[in-house]
Design a protein around this motif. Sequence first.
Motif, short mmCIF file in Angstrom:
data_model
loop_
_atom_site.label_atom_id
_atom_site.label_comp_id
_atom_site.label_asym_id
_atom_site.label_seq_id
_atom_site.Cartn_x
_atom_site.Cartn_y
_atom_site.Cartn_z
N LEU A 101 0.77 -1.10 0.23
CA LEU A 101 -0.07 -0.06 0.14
C LEU A 101 0.96 1.34 0.12
N GLU A 102 0.30 2.26 -0.85
CA GLU A 102 1.02 3.71 -0.77
C GLU A 102 0.95 4.42 0.54
N GLN A 103 2.16 4.78 0.89
CA GLN A 103 2.00 5.60 2.20
C GLN A 103 1.96 7.12 1.71
N LYS A 104 1.09 8.00 2.19
CA LYS A 104 0.84 9.39 1.90
C LYS A 104 1.12 10.16 3.19
N GLY A 105 1.21 11.63 2.68
CA GLY A 105 1.12 12.67 3.92
C GLY A 105 2.77 12.93 4.22
N LYS A 106 2.93 14.08 4.75
CA LYS A 106 4.08 14.76 5.17
C LYS A 106 4.01 14.66 6.55
N ASN A 107 3.24 15.49 7.25
CA ASN A 107 2.97 15.89 8.64
C ASN A 107 2.33 14.71 9.23
N MET A 108 1.31 14.27 8.74
CA MET A 108 0.52 13.08 9.14
C MET A 108 0.48 12.07 8.21
N THR A 109 0.99 10.81 8.52
CA THR A 109 1.10 9.92 7.69
C THR A 109 -0.08 8.98 7.45
N TYR A 110 -0.64 8.67 6.47
CA TYR A 110 -1.80 7.90 6.35
C TYR A 110 -2.02 7.09 4.85
N THR A 111 -3.16 6.42 4.75
CA THR A 111 -3.27 5.83 3.38
C THR A 111 -4.82 6.38 3.36
N SER A 112 -4.80 6.30 1.96
CA SER A 112 -6.36 7.02 1.49
C SER A 112 -6.50 6.08 -0.06
N MET A 113 -8.05 6.22 -0.04
CA MET A 113 -8.48 5.63 -1.47
C MET A 113 -9.64 6.32 -1.85
N ASN A 114 -9.78 7.10 -3.13
CA ASN A 114 -11.03 7.70 -3.47
C ASN A 114 -11.36 8.96 -2.59
N GLY A 115 -10.31 9.32 -2.01
CA GLY A 115 -10.66 10.66 -0.97
C GLY A 115 -10.89 10.22 0.44
N ASN A 116 -11.01 8.88 0.70
CA ASN A 116 -11.41 8.34 1.98
C ASN A 116 -10.15 7.81 2.66
N MET A 117 -9.86 8.41 3.96
CA MET A 117 -8.58 7.88 4.42
C MET A 117 -9.00 6.40 5.16
N TYR A 118 -8.28 5.55 5.31
CA TYR A 118 -8.36 4.22 5.86
C TYR A 118 -7.52 3.76 6.96
N SER A 119 -6.20 4.40 7.18
CA SER A 119 -5.37 4.21 8.25
C SER A 119 -4.74 5.47 8.31
N PHE A 120 -4.07 5.70 9.65
CA PHE A 120 -3.22 6.66 9.78
C PHE A 120 -2.26 6.80 11.02
N VAL A 121 -1.29 7.37 11.15
CA VAL A 121 -0.66 7.57 12.47
C VAL A 121 -1.01 8.77 13.18
N ALA A 122 -1.83 8.77 14.27
CA ALA A 122 -2.24 9.85 15.02
C ALA A 122 -1.01 10.73 15.69
N LYS A 123 -1.53 12.12 15.83
CA LYS A 123 -0.70 12.67 16.49
C LYS A 123 -0.10 12.44 17.68
N GLU A 124 -1.05 11.67 18.37
CA GLU A 124 -0.82 11.15 19.73
C GLU A 124 0.23 9.81 19.81
N GLY A 125 0.80 9.60 18.18
CA GLY A 125 1.75 8.43 18.39
C GLY A 125 1.27 7.23 18.03
N TYR A 126 0.05 6.70 17.97
CA TYR A 126 -0.34 5.44 17.68
C TYR A 126 -1.05 5.15 16.11
N VAL A 127 -1.16 3.98 15.89
CA VAL A 127 -1.61 3.62 14.44
C VAL A 127 -3.17 3.57 14.44
N ALA A 128 -3.99 4.16 13.57
CA ALA A 128 -5.48 3.51 13.64
C ALA A 128 -5.74 3.29 12.33
#
Length: 116
Positions: free
Chosen positions: A23-50
């Motif tokens: 899967l492609e990792q996106k984002g510079k300040n907040m790392t995430y994945t998305s498809m068709n404009g919908n985010m489906y995973s990310f690393v939260a600013k609190e330091g955990y993965v969702a």
Amino acid sequence: MAKSEASEKTLQRYSALLAAVGLEQKGKNMTYTSMNGNMYSFVAKEGYVAIRLSEGDKQEFMDRYNAGPAISYGATMRGYVHVPDSVLKKTDELMEYMKKSHEFAKTLKPKPTKKK
């Protein structure tokens, strides 16, 4: 905000997980994945993965790993689960859920782009 050693480890594990699934990792300040404009995973600013899962998969994940919902800025993120650090270390197990998350994202209604 300076990145802590823990968040660096989290980012490394998240990146390794995405690479393992292809899967492609996106984002510079907040790392995430998305498809068709919908985010489906990310690393939260609190330091955990969702990760975002269907309702059934979300409940299964929460029961299996004693995980809770993802909370960001004090608000519960509907559809997302907080991936415990102990689970993030288990790339092989978590790959199954990342694949499910990716498949679920395909079913979501595309969001219009803001680019002209």
